[in-house]
Scaffold this active site. Structure first.
Site, mmCIF file in Angstrom:
data_model
loop_
_atom_site.group_PDB
_atom_site.id
_atom_site.type_symbol
_atom_site.label_atom_id
_atom_site.label_comp_id
_atom_site.label_asym_id
_atom_site.label_seq_id
_atom_site.Cartn_x
_atom_site.Cartn_y
_atom_site.Cartn_z
ATOM 1 N N HIS A 1 0.815 -1.218 0.000
ATOM 2 C CA HIS A 1 0.000 0.000 0.000
ATOM 3 C C HIS A 1 0.848 1.268 0.000
ATOM 4 C CE1 HIS A 1 0.452 -0.236 4.517
ATOM 5 N NE2 HIS A 1 0.503 1.086 4.374
ATOM 6 N N ASP B 1 0.286 -7.726 1.616
ATOM 7 C CA ASP B 1 0.694 -6.311 1.654
ATOM 8 C C ASP B 1 2.215 -6.145 1.694
ATOM 9 O OD1 ASP B 1 0.378 -3.615 1.570
ATOM 10 O OD2 ASP B 1 -0.347 -3.383 3.615
ATOM 11 N N SER C 1 4.668 2.723 7.876
ATOM 12 C CA SER C 1 4.345 1.556 7.053
ATOM 13 C C SER C 1 5.525 1.157 6.188
ATOM 14 C CB SER C 1 3.141 1.850 6.158
ATOM 15 O OG SER C 1 1.959 1.891 6.904
#
Length: 462
Positions: A125, A155, A230
């Site tokens: 993402h 992911d 992230s």
């Protein structure tokens, strides 16, 4: 008057004799005790002498080496995407594309260098939809990055940068060995603040996030993770990579107590697959799971016929899976995590409980069966196995394994599509695309199928 002084003298003499007799008999001192008011001491409310040993152990842990090694191997990832915006009113009044404009949208995140030649693992993402990727090293040097591959389900994405020098990197640890309560560091770039390190402990393992479409197996930690973290590193006290920071549980969008990381064993396996095969090789046991079972372990509902591994090993419906190799399985996300970290063709020892008896079955993991869905027909399709082709005595075909429309269409389940508009089909992916394209372009669709009795049926959709 003389009599008065005589009485006083006799009293004094009596007192001296009495005191002397007391000292002779008890050979001790007379001590006068007084109560002295002492000031009240202020102490911390959570002080507990029993915890001194624990606190001393915690205070003795030194994260400086782990942090120093990690920050140089964690990078800032900039994702530049080109978006198109359309103004229908401008199109209506001025026409000729005057209502369309393109603009840049920039997103940021973190990444972890995992090899000296510049491979970087991050979250999918973080880079999703990027037209250009730029990586900033800890020394502020900026480099263009190439996207090697992605795994949307877990992911994870793999990038590559080219430099003339060996880069600092973080070695993978075995995430199966990490324990609940173990200290970890989260290293990343929250809010564009480079080289940020936070500390916490492992709060849980095999965590499946509520509301997620896929079954996950995250490491949960209370190390502070915020937007921008992230794709960053979760490392142990030795500075080894135990996870890729991926998500937070928050109603505000900022850290409120817990964060989640993809375990390093899963990330490493995905990276290896992307480098070697260009896509992820998903391993399966070849079973279906009884989702109603609420006790510890995973209950086998059935064994998939077209998958060899579980059938050959002797797994049966009703078996309760307790371990995979030496790893305890308490819930399905534990099992999913173990399978995601392995490749088709590998063997695993599966410990099961069968009617109170503990057994160990050696199972060869199989490749996940790829299935494709026609969105127009709402049919889920799959490629035929060699045995199915031989059994049906056909050269090729595609099986309908699920229908999503009315009861009449449910009768088509397990039918085999052999031709569409007189053209033979043998790929589930291409068949799903062909069906959708024909309908969207308003073409007549003639489908030839083999029913459950082996007879040929023809259907025409206009």
């Amino acid at each position: 008057m003389k009599k008065f002084f005589g009485l006083v003298g006799m009293a004094a003499l009596g007192g001296v004799l009495t005191l002397g007799g007391y000292k002779m008999l008890f050979n001790n001192e007379v001590v006068v005790e007084r109560t002295i008011s002492q000031p009240i001491k202020t102490i911390t409310a959570n002080y507990n002498p029993v915890l001194d040993k624990v606190n001393s152990v915690a205070n003795s842990i030194d994260f400086t080496v782990a942090a120093e090694n990690s920050v140089h191997a964690v990078v800032h990832v900039k994702n530049t995407a080109i978006r198109t915006q359309t103004n229908p009113w401008a199109e209506l009044f001025y026409g000729g594309g005057s209502g369309t404009r393109k603009y840049e949208q920039v997103g940021t995140g973190s990444g972890v260098i995992i090899s000296p030649d510049g491979y970087i693992v991050t979250n999918n993402h973080v880079i999703d939809g990027a037209s250009e990727l730029e990586v900033t090293l800890n020394n502020q040097h900026k480099l263009k990055a190439e996207l090697i591959g992605t795994d949307t389900e877990n992911d994870i994405a793999l990038l590559k940068i080219d430099t003339d020098i060996d880069l600092p990197y973080i070695p993978f640890a075995d995430s199966d060995n990490i324990k609940i309560g173990e200290w970890v560091l989260a290293v990343g770039n929250p809010y564009n603040l480079t080289s940020t390190v936070t500390a916490g402990i492992v709060s849980a393992k095999g965590r499946d996030l509520e509301g997620n479409t896929a079954i996950d197996s995250f490491i949960q930690t209370d190390a502070a993770v915020n937007p921008g973290n992230s794709g960053g590193a979760l490392v142990n006290s030795k500075g080894e990579l135990v996870g890729i920071n991926t998500a937070i549980s928050s109603k505000t969008g900022s850290f409120v107590g817990y964060s989640f990381a993809v375990p390093s064993n899963i990330a490493k396996k995905i990276v290896d697959d992307l480098i070697e095969f260009g896509k992820v090789q998903q391993a399966i046991l070849g079973i279906t799971v009884d989702t109603r079972y609420q006790e510890e372990g995973v209950k086998v509902a059935g064994v998939t016929e077209e998958v060899e591994g579980a059938k050959k090993s002797g797994l049966k419906a009703g078996d309760i899976i307790k371990k995979v190799n030496s790893v305890k399985i308490t819930k399905f996300s534990d099992l999913k995590g173990q399978l995601t970290a392995k490749r088709p063709g590998e063997f695993v020892n599966v410990t099961i409980d069968r009617d109170g008896e503990t057994l160990v079955k050696k199972v060869e993991l199989s490749k996940s069966i790829e299935r494709y869905i026609s969105s127009v027909f709402q049919w889920e399709l799959k490629d035929l196995s060699k045995d199915e082709i031989k059994k049906k005595d056909i050269s090729k075909g595609v099986k309908i394994i699920r229908t999503g429309k009315d009861e009449d269409e449910e009768n088509l389940k397990n039918y085999i599509i052999t031709k569409i508009n007189n053209k033979e089909v043998g790929s589930a992916k291409e068949t799903a695309q062909l069906l959708d394209n024909l309908v969207s372009n308003r073409y007549r669709v003639a489908i030839e199928m083999i029913n459950l009795d082996g007879e040929i049926e023809r259907y025409i959709y206009r």
